[in-house]
Design an enzyme around this catalytic site. Structure first.
Site, PDB file in Angstrom:
ATOM      1  N   SER A   1       1.024  -1.462  -0.030  1.00  0.00           N
ATOM      2  CA  SER A   1       0.204  -0.001   0.137  1.00  0.00           C
ATOM      3  C   SER A   1       1.598   1.166   0.173  1.00  0.00           C
ATOM      4  O   SER A   1       1.595   1.421  -0.949  1.00  0.00           O
ATOM      5  CB  SER A   1      -0.624  -0.055   1.612  1.00  0.00           C
ATOM      6  OG  SER A   1      -2.244   0.585   0.821  1.00  0.00           O
TER       7      SER A   1
ATOM      8  N   HIS B   1      -7.358  -5.833   0.225  1.00  0.00           N
ATOM      9  CA  HIS B   1      -6.184  -5.098   0.264  1.00  0.00           C
ATOM     10  C   HIS B   1      -4.901  -5.421   1.275  1.00  0.00           C
ATOM     11  O   HIS B   1      -5.444  -5.276   2.710  1.00  0.00           O
ATOM     12  CB  HIS B   1      -7.078  -3.240   0.382  1.00  0.00           C
ATOM     13  CG  HIS B   1      -6.150  -2.026   0.516  1.00  0.00           C
ATOM     14  ND1 HIS B   1      -5.212  -2.072  -0.508  1.00  0.00           N
ATOM     15  CD2 HIS B   1      -4.991  -2.362   1.582  1.00  0.00           C
ATOM     16  CE1 HIS B   1      -3.955  -1.359  -0.309  1.00  0.00           C
ATOM     17  NE2 HIS B   1      -4.171  -1.285   0.957  1.00  0.00           N
TER      18      HIS B   1
HETATM   19  C1  GCU Z   1      -5.431   4.709   1.367  1.00  0.00           C
HETATM   20  C2  GCU Z   1      -5.024   5.745   0.574  1.00  0.00           C
HETATM   21  C3  GCU Z   1      -4.273   4.298  -0.401  1.00  0.00           C
HETATM   22  C4  GCU Z   1      -3.229   4.435   0.437  1.00  0.00           C
HETATM   23  C5  GCU Z   1      -3.638   3.671   1.694  1.00  0.00           C
HETATM   24  C6  GCU Z   1      -3.175   2.193   2.635  1.00  0.00           C
HETATM   25  O1  GCU Z   1      -6.244   3.919   1.270  1.00  0.00           O
HETATM   26  O2  GCU Z   1      -5.859   5.837   0.165  1.00  0.00           O
HETATM   27  O3  GCU Z   1      -3.465   5.399  -0.628  1.00  0.00           O
HETATM   28  O4  GCU Z   1      -2.526   2.831  -0.223  1.00  0.00           O
HETATM   29  O5  GCU Z   1      -4.260   4.013   2.794  1.00  0.00           O
HETATM   30  O6  GCU Z   1      -1.808   2.712   2.899  1.00  0.00           O
HETATM   31  O7  GCU Z   1      -3.397   1.583   3.339  1.00  0.00           O
END
Ligand code: GCU
Length: 423
Positions: free
Chosen positions: A266, A407
């Site tokens: 992420s 995710h």
């Molecule tokens: C949020 C953000 C993302 C990121 C994610 C994370 O969803 O919008 O860009 O990748 O957090 O790091 O968990």
């Protein structure tokens, strides 16, 4: 352009013939992808030599000044201390070291990164292991429940986190993200793991710079709120930290410095990509669900957008990046250029099927559009423009998989990275 037309043609043909394969569908609103091989003077780059000596530096400069921000270089004075050794970690399978990396700023102040290094228990004490290096979200104690791992004393977000009280970890926080770090599985396959809490470099909120490395290590002679608009944001700070850890791993006797694989999930996947693009010592670069501002193509305008990033996380990128909120078409690059900067090293892009916010298809297409750069090195990148079905890894020097699910990081992801990692 030719490649794009060809890829769309292949997609269309296969859409008619294959029902099992998911086929790319570019967003009709999205504008065309800029060609990484046309240099600043409008000339076509045709050799690996031109790419390495001219085009790649030009591209990195653009990402530096417009997106991730310029960071300082190596630290002139630093020191590594062994704070703790556990020779019986994972029931004797592994050796765990806590290394304190002490970075001395020009002001004389010392900033410490607490690194956990786990390597298989060797037959010879000096055997060198390939190592996966990645920052963690939860403190080193959060990646495994072993009570011997020192509890991080650093600031952590309290919201929604079990075991964090008043922004500090408690005993109940141990092992909270263990499922994302299957240490036994990794050690069993002969790899080591190095990790540090990303908050050791900078707390992840808009005032985090006040206590982090951006307040100590100057860019253009400036620190903290005096930093220029093209200077590092938090992602730049976390990425710089990965390189400072690499400085230590490079001289560490149990680490095979030619086989250090940088990875991240992420926002830390965005970080791993940036660190890997800047620092060619990383032999493989792994992005897991990194999404917008990471592997995903911004011009597709799918999932998260630059405006979302800059609004919710104004501290992540350099100030110049804010001018692209709602104006993806004005970016002088797209994220396939960043993927291309890994060539000829291995890059692994991992997506998840239920992660629309990260635009998994856009992550795949960044690999597709980076392919011509790998071809300059006579390497096959993904070798396909077809978005593969779930749980079907594809590619060569650029690898990709679409994991079934949300995710996250799972042992399935690790399994694929380990298969791809040169030993
Ligand atoms: C949020 C953000 C993302 C990121 C994610 C994370 O969803 O919008 O860009 O990748 O957090 O790091 O968990």
């Amino acid at each position: 352009m030719v490649f794009r037309i060809l890829s769309l043609f292949f997609c269309a043909v296969l859409a008619m013939t294959l029902s099992q394969t998911t086929v790319c569908q570019e967003n009709p609103q999205a504008v065309g992808q800029p060609d990484p091989l046309i240099n600043r003077n409008g000339e076509k780059v045709t050799t690996a030599e031109q790419w390495k000596s001219q085009r790649r530096p030009e591209i990195l400069e653009l990402f530096r000044t417009q997106m991730y921000g310029m960071a300082p270089g190596r630290v002139a004075r630093s020191e590594i201390r062994i704070a703790q050794t556990d020779k019986n970690f994972l029931n004797g399978k592994a050796m765990r070291l806590q290394l304190l990396i002490k970075l001395k700023a020009p002001s004389g102040e010392v900033h410490t990164i607490d690194v956990m290094l786990v390597v298989p228990q060797g037959t010879t004490p000096d055997k060198k292991y390939p190592v996966f290096l990645g920052l963690n979200f939860c403190g080193n104690h959060g990646i495994h429940p072993d009570p011997g791992i020192p509890l991080s004393t650093k600031w952590m977000p309290s919201s929604g986190q079990k075991g964090v009280v008043n922004n500090r970890a408690t005993e109940a926080h141990r092992g909270v993200q263990a499922s994302r770090w299957p240490l036994e599985q990794i050690i069993d396959q002969g790899f080591g793991v190095a990790t540090a809490y990303y908050g050791d470099l900078e707390e992840d909120h808009k005032d985090g710079w006040k206590t982090g490395v951006r307040s100590l290590f100057p860019v253009d002679g400036k620190v903290g709120d005096q930093l220029p608009d093209h200077a590092w944001g938090a992602i730049g700070a976390w990425g710089w930290g990965l390189s400072r850890i690499m400085d230590a791993l490079e001289i560490w006797h149990t680490v095979d410095a030619k086989r250090v694989y940088v990875h991240g999930h992420s926002r830390l996947g965005k970080t791993a990509l940036w660190a890997g693009a800047c620092d060619e010592r990383f032999a493989m670069v792994i992005s897991n669900n990194s999404g917008e501002g990471g592997a995903a193509l911004a011009r597709r305008l799918k999932g998260e957008r630059t405006a979302d990033l800059n609004r919710v996380f104004p501290h992540w990128y350099c100030k110049n990046f804010h001018q692209y909120s709602g104006h993806e078409e004005k970016l002088p690059f797209d994220q396939h250029w960043l993927i291309a900067c890994m060539a000829p090293r291995l890059v692994y892009i991992a997506s998840a099927s239920d992660d629309a916010w990260a635009d998994p298809e856009g992550e795949f297409l960044a690999g597709v559009h980076a392919e011509p750069v790998f071809q300059l090195f006579h390497l096959k990148g993904l070798g396909t423009a077809l978005w593969p079905a779930v749980q079907t890894p594809v590619g060569n020097s650029i690898r990709y998989h679409l994991r079934q699910g949300k995710h996250d990081v799972t042992s399935y992801d690790w399994e694929q990275w380990m298969k791809a990692a040169p030993r």
